[in-house]
Design an enzyme around this catalytic site. Structure first.
Site, mmCIF file in Angstrom:
data_model
loop_
_atom_site.group_PDB
_atom_site.id
_atom_site.type_symbol
_atom_site.label_atom_id
_atom_site.label_comp_id
_atom_site.label_asym_id
_atom_site.label_seq_id
_atom_site.Cartn_x
_atom_site.Cartn_y
_atom_site.Cartn_z
ATOM 1 C CB CYS A 1 -9.084 -4.834 -11.365
ATOM 2 S SG CYS A 1 -8.929 -3.641 -12.838
ATOM 3 C CB CYS B 1 -0.224 2.225 5.823
ATOM 4 S SG CYS B 1 -0.957 0.588 5.223
ATOM 5 C CB CYS C 1 -0.771 -0.102 1.216
ATOM 6 S SG CYS C 1 -1.802 1.653 1.491
ATOM 7 C CB CYS D 1 -5.053 -0.844 2.542
ATOM 8 S SG CYS D 1 -3.685 -1.280 3.796
ATOM 9 C CB CYS E 1 -4.319 2.850 5.825
ATOM 10 S SG CYS E 1 -4.122 2.485 3.978
#
Length: 172
Positions: A161, A93, A90, A138, A141
């Site tokens: 995707c 984070c 991510c 995510c 976060c």
């Protein structure tokens, strides 16, 4: 001069009213379907920051996708052509999301994977287009990453995707 009553308006008027009613319901349905849909920030996430902190930390493109559930233009991500072994994380984070071994060329213009890493993602239902889609977030976060579809390759049949701008790549 007398105005026609409801009974005097004939079948054409009735058809028009039915069409307008259908049109009104069709227009209102996506709005009503979105009622109660929660944004990623409504949950309790292990990594939380004030909006001003996210704005300082992320680029404008990262912020638009991760924090506002935007979508990058297809074929615009440098991660589309990434072929090295490593891990996709991510951009907000650094939570580990996908192993490079699960990436495949979907032809959609966005990096696609058939399986996330355990504990890497969370999902939610979004109605932004007026019909339900499975949004991928995510798990740490709550940042918006993309969507998952049931048209991927074996062994999972899933196509995660993802917006490339929402991820960083860490080579092995």
């Amino acid at each position: 001069m007398t105005l026609p009553t409801r009974h005097d308006q004939g079948p054409a008027s009735s058809d028009r009213r039915g069409f307008l009613r259908f049109l009104g319901i069709g227009t209102a349905l996506p709005v009503l379907a979105a009622c109660g849909a929660s944004e990623a920030e409504a949950r309790d996430w292990p990594v939380t920051k004030a909006d001003a902190q996210w704005r300082r930390q992320l680029t404008s493109a990262e912020y638009r996708v991760l924090r506002q559930a935007g979508t990058e233009r297809p074929y615009s991500s440098r991660l589309n052509s990434e072929k090295r072994a490593g891990t996709y994380v991510c951009a907000g984070c650094q939570n580990r999301l996908y192993a490079s071994s699960t990436k495949f060329e979907s032809g959609t213009g966005w990096p696609s994977f058939y399986r996330p890493l355990r504990g890497g993602i969370a999902t939610d239902t979004d109605y932004k287009l007026g019909y339900p889609r499975t949004e991928v977030l995510c798990a740490d976060c709550g940042g918006h990453l993309g969507h998952v579809f049931d048209d991927g390759p074996r062994p999972t049949g899933k196509r995660y995707c993802m917006n490339g701008v929402a991820m960083d790549f860490i080579p092995s």
